[in-house]
Design a protein around this motif. Structure first.
Motif, PDB file in Angstrom:
ATOM      1  N   UNK A 142      -1.558   0.080   6.255  1.00 60.67           N
ATOM      2  CA  UNK A 142      -0.396   0.112   5.357  1.00 60.67           C
ATOM      3  C   UNK A 142       0.031   1.568   5.122  1.00 60.67           C
ATOM      4  N   UNK A 143      -0.942   2.419   4.792  1.00 66.69           N
ATOM      5  CA  UNK A 143      -0.631   3.834   4.563  1.00 66.69           C
ATOM      6  C   UNK A 143      -0.139   4.527   5.817  1.00 66.69           C
ATOM      7  N   UNK A 144      -0.774   4.236   6.943  1.00 66.28           N
ATOM      8  CA  UNK A 144      -0.343   4.843   8.203  1.00 66.28           C
ATOM      9  C   UNK A 144       1.073   4.392   8.587  1.00 66.28           C
ATOM     10  N   UNK A 145       1.360   3.113   8.348  1.00 63.12           N
ATOM     11  CA  UNK A 145       2.696   2.598   8.675  1.00 63.12           C
ATOM     12  C   UNK A 145       3.749   3.271   7.806  1.00 63.12           C
ATOM     13  N   UNK A 146       3.418   3.471   6.542  1.00 57.49           N
ATOM     14  CA  UNK A 146       4.352   4.187   5.659  1.00 57.49           C
ATOM     15  C   UNK A 146       4.628   5.583   6.200  1.00 57.49           C
ATOM     16  N   UNK A 147       3.588   6.306   6.562  1.00 59.66           N
ATOM     17  CA  UNK A 147       3.767   7.658   7.112  1.00 59.66           C
ATOM     18  C   UNK A 147       4.609   7.631   8.379  1.00 59.66           C
ATOM     19  N   UNK A 148       4.357   6.645   9.226  1.00 57.18           N
ATOM     20  CA  UNK A 148       5.098   6.542  10.477  1.00 57.18           C
ATOM     21  C   UNK A 148       6.571   6.244  10.222  1.00 57.18           C
ATOM     22  N   UNK A 149       6.836   5.363   9.267  1.00 59.04           N
ATOM     23  CA  UNK A 149       8.217   4.983   8.969  1.00 59.04           C
ATOM     24  C   UNK A 149       9.000   6.160   8.394  1.00 59.04           C
ATOM     25  N   UNK A 150       8.413   6.863   7.426  1.00 61.57           N
ATOM     26  CA  UNK A 150       9.181   7.945   6.794  1.00 61.57           C
ATOM     27  C   UNK A 150       9.336   9.147   7.721  1.00 61.57           C
ATOM     28  N   UNK A 151       8.460   9.267   8.702  1.00 69.11           N
ATOM     29  CA  UNK A 151       8.589  10.381   9.640  1.00 69.11           C
ATOM     30  C   UNK A 151       9.346   9.980  10.902  1.00 69.11           C
ATOM     31  N   UNK A 152       9.613   8.641  11.029  1.00 69.40           N
ATOM     32  CA  UNK A 152      10.334   8.095  12.180  1.00 69.40           C
ATOM     33  C   UNK A 152       9.611   8.356  13.498  1.00 69.40           C
ATOM     34  N   UNK A 153       8.282   8.515  13.444  1.00 70.95           N
ATOM     35  CA  UNK A 153       7.520   8.694  14.678  1.00 70.95           C
ATOM     36  C   UNK A 153       6.971   7.372  15.186  1.00 70.95           C
ATOM     37  N   UNK A 167      12.885  -2.711   6.389  1.00 69.68           N
ATOM     38  CA  UNK A 167      12.328  -3.676   5.445  1.00 69.68           C
ATOM     39  C   UNK A 167      11.031  -3.155   4.835  1.00 69.68           C
ATOM     40  N   UNK A 168      10.195  -2.563   5.679  1.00 71.48           N
ATOM     41  CA  UNK A 168       8.925  -2.027   5.180  1.00 71.48           C
ATOM     42  C   UNK A 168       9.180  -0.951   4.126  1.00 71.48           C
ATOM     43  N   UNK A 169      10.116  -0.044   4.419  1.00 73.50           N
ATOM     44  CA  UNK A 169      10.433   1.016   3.464  1.00 73.50           C
ATOM     45  C   UNK A 169      10.980   0.435   2.164  1.00 73.50           C
ATOM     46  N   UNK A 170      11.897  -0.504   2.248  1.00 73.67           N
ATOM     47  CA  UNK A 170      12.543  -1.062   1.065  1.00 73.67           C
ATOM     48  C   UNK A 170      11.544  -1.739   0.139  1.00 73.67           C
ATOM     49  N   UNK A 171      10.661  -2.551   0.715  1.00 71.86           N
ATOM     50  CA  UNK A 171       9.721  -3.311  -0.111  1.00 71.86           C
ATOM     51  C   UNK A 171       8.548  -2.465  -0.613  1.00 71.86           C
ATOM     52  N   UNK A 172       8.217  -1.400   0.090  1.00 76.83           N
ATOM     53  CA  UNK A 172       7.000  -0.663  -0.244  1.00 76.83           C
ATOM     54  C   UNK A 172       7.234   0.675  -0.920  1.00 76.83           C
ATOM     55  N   UNK A 173       8.472   1.140  -0.979  1.00 81.14           N
ATOM     56  CA  UNK A 173       8.755   2.432  -1.601  1.00 81.14           C
ATOM     57  C   UNK A 173       8.237   2.533  -3.032  1.00 81.14           C
ATOM     58  N   UNK A 174       8.370   1.489  -3.879  1.00 76.05           N
ATOM     59  CA  UNK A 174       7.865   1.622  -5.256  1.00 76.05           C
ATOM     60  C   UNK A 174       6.370   1.874  -5.344  1.00 76.05           C
ATOM     61  N   UNK A 175       5.621   1.435  -4.339  1.00 74.82           N
ATOM     62  CA  UNK A 175       4.167   1.638  -4.333  1.00 74.82           C
ATOM     63  C   UNK A 175       3.801   2.910  -3.580  1.00 74.82           C
ATOM     64  N   UNK A 176       4.375   3.067  -2.408  1.00 71.62           N
ATOM     65  CA  UNK A 176       3.942   4.136  -1.511  1.00 71.62           C
ATOM     66  C   UNK A 176       4.471   5.512  -1.907  1.00 71.62           C
ATOM     67  N   UNK A 177       5.669   5.591  -2.438  1.00 72.78           N
ATOM     68  CA  UNK A 177       6.208   6.903  -2.815  1.00 72.78           C
ATOM     69  C   UNK A 177       5.352   7.593  -3.877  1.00 72.78           C
ATOM     70  N   UNK A 178       4.968   6.918  -4.969  1.00 71.94           N
ATOM     71  CA  UNK A 178       4.091   7.579  -5.945  1.00 71.94           C
ATOM     72  C   UNK A 178       2.759   8.032  -5.354  1.00 71.94           C
ATOM     73  N   UNK A 179       2.182   7.207  -4.462  1.00 70.27           N
ATOM     74  CA  UNK A 179       0.913   7.590  -3.828  1.00 70.27           C
ATOM     75  C   UNK A 179       1.106   8.823  -2.962  1.00 70.27           C
ATOM     76  N   UNK A 180       2.191   8.868  -2.213  1.00 67.40           N
ATOM     77  CA  UNK A 180       2.467  10.010  -1.349  1.00 67.40           C
ATOM     78  C   UNK A 180       2.646  11.284  -2.176  1.00 67.40           C
TER      79      UNK A 180
END
Length: 199
Positions: A142-153, A167-180
């Motif tokens: 989950x964390x790796x996918x978030x990193x991959x999505x926001x970096x577009x790699x 879709x992944x970014x939209x649904x997970x931004x409230x959780x993943x952005x604070x962690x990042x």
């Protein structure tokens, strides 16, 4: 464009793991009832799995959890560097080696390794060890996918699609952005601390 080399989720693998964890929710809630597994053991399994999968958010979180459970900072560093053989007890070592193996084989362990796990720990504890590994693997990917999505790699035909990423970014931004942001803030604070002078 450089490919993202860490393991990430595809739509199929994401929904497969969500289904697996949903079906095993009672087992996750009952982990503490297993006398063979205490909090330190859980954190060691999770830290070793994270070390292989390379999730920076899980490494940051579980390093802190491991220290709070009573594991020394030196041992946590050794776990994150996969140098745990000297620190692990005889009881813990087979599980930690299995966790490393499962992560390295992307959840396709050798049947002999799995059979040895059950012979050593018995059905209940072996089931729980495997469940812990699956739980933390979900967090890692989950964390790796978030990193991959926001970096577009992550844009590779065999691994991702633009729709899935949106879709992944939209649904997970409230959780993943604070962690990042928390991880980045911790790294910044650490970099600003005065370093001891070596004479």
């Amino acid at each position: 464009m450089n490919n993202f080399h860490k393991k990430i989720y595809t739509p199929r693998t994401l929904f497969h793991d969500i289904g697996y964890l949903s079906r095993n929710l009672p087992g996750m809630l009952n982990l503490r009832r297993d006398p063979g597994i205490n909090r330190q053991f859980v954190e060691k399994i999770m830290t070793v799995t994270t070390a292989v999968n390379g999730c920076v958010y899980c490494a940051w979180f579980h390093a802190g959890q491991a220290v709070r459970s009573g594991i020394s900072q030196t041992e946590v560093k050794n776990l994150l560097n996969l140098q745990f053989h000297a620190d692990a007890s005889d009881f813990e070592l087979p599980a930690l080696l299995y966790a490393q193996h499962v992560a390295e084989t992307d959840r396709h362990p050798d049947p002999d390794m799995t059979r040895n796990l059950y012979e050593y720990y018995g059905d209940q504890t072996a089931d729980n060890i495997r469940l812990i590994i699956r739980m933390i693997t979900f967090g890692n990917l989950y964390g790796n996918t978030w990193d991959a999505v926001i970096s577009r790699r992550a844009v590779r035909r065999d691994h991702s699609s633009l729709l899935f990423e949106l879709l992944f970014f939209t649904f997970n931004a409230p959780i993943a952005l604070p962690a990042m942001l928390a991880v980045k803030a911790k790294k910044l604070i650490k970099s600003l601390r005065p370093q001891p002078q070596i004479e």
